[in-house]
Design a protein around this motif. Structure first.
Motif, PDB file in Angstrom:
ATOM      1  N   ALA A  60       0.790  -1.226   0.000  1.00  0.00           N
ATOM      2  CA  ALA A  60       0.000   0.000   0.000  1.00  0.00           C
ATOM      3  C   ALA A  60       0.825   1.281   0.000  1.00  0.00           C
ATOM      4  CB  ALA A  60      -0.937   0.009   1.200  1.00  0.00           C
ATOM      5  N   ILE A  61       1.855   1.375   0.823  1.00  0.00           N
ATOM      6  CA  ILE A  61       2.586   2.633   0.990  1.00  0.00           C
ATOM      7  C   ILE A  61       4.015   2.464   0.486  1.00  0.00           C
ATOM      8  CG2 ILE A  61       3.407   4.368   2.621  1.00  0.00           C
ATOM      9  CD1 ILE A  61       1.032   3.598   4.434  1.00  0.00           C
ATOM     10  N   TRP A  62       4.359   3.250  -0.557  1.00  0.00           N
ATOM     11  CA  TRP A  62       5.706   3.253  -1.132  1.00  0.00           C
ATOM     12  C   TRP A  62       6.511   4.365  -0.478  1.00  0.00           C
ATOM     13  CZ3 TRP A  62       7.720   0.056  -4.854  1.00  0.00           C
ATOM     14  CH2 TRP A  62       6.822  -0.712  -5.596  1.00  0.00           C
ATOM     15  N   VAL A  63       7.549   4.028   0.235  1.00  0.00           N
ATOM     16  CA  VAL A  63       8.464   5.022   0.803  1.00  0.00           C
ATOM     17  C   VAL A  63       9.469   5.390  -0.289  1.00  0.00           C
ATOM     18  CG1 VAL A  63      10.235   5.446   2.543  1.00  0.00           C
ATOM     19  CG2 VAL A  63       8.151   4.208   3.155  1.00  0.00           C
ATOM     20  N   LEU A  64       9.613   6.693  -0.503  1.00  0.00           N
ATOM     21  CA  LEU A  64      10.522   7.190  -1.534  1.00  0.00           C
ATOM     22  C   LEU A  64      11.962   7.151  -1.031  1.00  0.00           C
ATOM     23  CD1 LEU A  64       8.410  10.296  -2.600  1.00  0.00           C
ATOM     24  CD2 LEU A  64       8.429   8.015  -3.654  1.00  0.00           C
ATOM     25  N   GLU A  65      12.893   6.961  -1.962  1.00  0.00           N
ATOM     26  CA  GLU A  65      14.306   6.826  -1.618  1.00  0.00           C
ATOM     27  C   GLU A  65      15.144   7.648  -2.591  1.00  0.00           C
ATOM     28  OE1 GLU A  65      17.541   3.205  -1.181  1.00  0.00           O
ATOM     29  OE2 GLU A  65      15.779   2.878  -2.429  1.00  0.00           O
ATOM     30  N   PRO A  66      16.171   8.358  -2.079  1.00  0.00           N
ATOM     31  CA  PRO A  66      17.065   9.054  -3.008  1.00  0.00           C
ATOM     32  C   PRO A  66      17.874   8.035  -3.811  1.00  0.00           C
ATOM     33  CG  PRO A  66      17.862   9.260  -0.741  1.00  0.00           C
ATOM     34  CD  PRO A  66      16.533   8.567  -0.687  1.00  0.00           C
ATOM     35  N   ALA A 126       6.357   9.684   0.593  1.00  0.00           N
ATOM     36  CA  ALA A 126       5.782   8.384   0.248  1.00  0.00           C
ATOM     37  C   ALA A 126       4.570   8.606  -0.657  1.00  0.00           C
ATOM     38  CB  ALA A 126       5.369   7.616   1.502  1.00  0.00           C
ATOM     39  N   VAL A 127       4.193   7.560  -1.369  1.00  0.00           N
ATOM     40  CA  VAL A 127       2.989   7.561  -2.204  1.00  0.00           C
ATOM     41  C   VAL A 127       2.258   6.247  -1.957  1.00  0.00           C
ATOM     42  CG1 VAL A 127       3.928   9.091  -3.989  1.00  0.00           C
ATOM     43  CG2 VAL A 127       4.254   6.627  -4.199  1.00  0.00           C
ATOM     44  N   THR A 128       0.989   6.199  -2.378  1.00  0.00           N
ATOM     45  CA  THR A 128       0.223   4.968  -2.184  1.00  0.00           C
ATOM     46  C   THR A 128      -0.158   4.348  -3.518  1.00  0.00           C
ATOM     47  OG1 THR A 128      -2.004   5.908  -2.218  1.00  0.00           O
ATOM     48  CG2 THR A 128      -0.817   5.971  -0.095  1.00  0.00           C
ATOM     49  N   GLU A 129      -0.624   3.130  -3.442  1.00  0.00           N
ATOM     50  CA  GLU A 129      -1.111   2.424  -4.622  1.00  0.00           C
ATOM     51  C   GLU A 129      -2.356   3.098  -5.189  1.00  0.00           C
ATOM     52  OE1 GLU A 129       0.215  -0.838  -6.161  1.00  0.00           O
ATOM     53  OE2 GLU A 129       1.680   0.588  -5.409  1.00  0.00           O
TER      54      GLU A 129
END
Length: 180
Positions: free
Chosen positions: A53-59, A104-107
């Motif tokens: 469900a929750i995508w954590v963003l990464e550099p 972060a972004v979600t599905e």
């Protein structure tokens, strides 16, 4: 270790070995210091998907669609377009010097931000969620790791956008690198 992150690690183990990030370079590109718990979270987990469900963003994410710096460049333009098109701008973003920073972004297309305010330390920023297919914003006076813990694990957060959380165990984290 941050207590909320320690609880997340205990409940949802990272899927890959930790990797260090050049946070000074990332913060220079974003024009701000980032919250310490987010840096710790990303150094432990990397970018990736919590509970589908929750995508954590990464550099420097191996999957370009979940790169922290790129996503933030794109979000600024997208928000400006929404407001030019008549979508109401949250009053908090009318304050001089305030801005959003996506983490972060979600599905479902929702975006999780910090409300970065002038004169406020990054570790005190408010978590904001922008509904992906609507005009709603939610505010959570928590750090990103506290928010993830309260949504994914404890169920202590009240959210109209995450009404069906926490999910049943076992919880899962999948690295963005696995989605290449």
């Amino acid at each position: 270790m941050n207590p909320a992150i320690a609880h997340l690690v205990q409940t949802i183990p990272p899927s890959d070995a930790p990797r260090a990030h050049d946070w000074a370079q990332v913060e220079e590109e974003l024009g701000t210091i980032l919250p310490s718990d987010n840096k710790q979270l990303v150094d432990l987990y990397g970018g990736g998907l919590f509970d589908d469900a929750i995508w954590v963003l990464e550099p420097d994410c191996p999957n370009k669609y979940y790169d922290l710096v790129t996503e933030n460049r794109d979000r600024v333009e997208a928000q400006q377009g929404l407001w030019r098109g008549g979508e109401p701008k949250p009053a908090e973003l009318e304050e001089a010097g305030s801005r959003t920073i996506a983490w972060a972004v979600t599905e479902n297309g929702d975006c999780l931000y910090w409300l970065a305010r002038t004169g406020q330390e990054p570790d005190q920023w408010t978590v904001m969620i922008k509904e992906g297919r609507g005009r709603e914003w939610e505010f959570h006076a928590q750090s990103c790791s506290e928010f993830l813990q309260s949504i994914l694990v404890t169920g202590n957060a009240e959210s109209d956008m995450f009404y069906d959380f926490p999910t049943e165990e076992p919880h899962e984290f999948r690295s963005s690198a696995g989605f290449l």
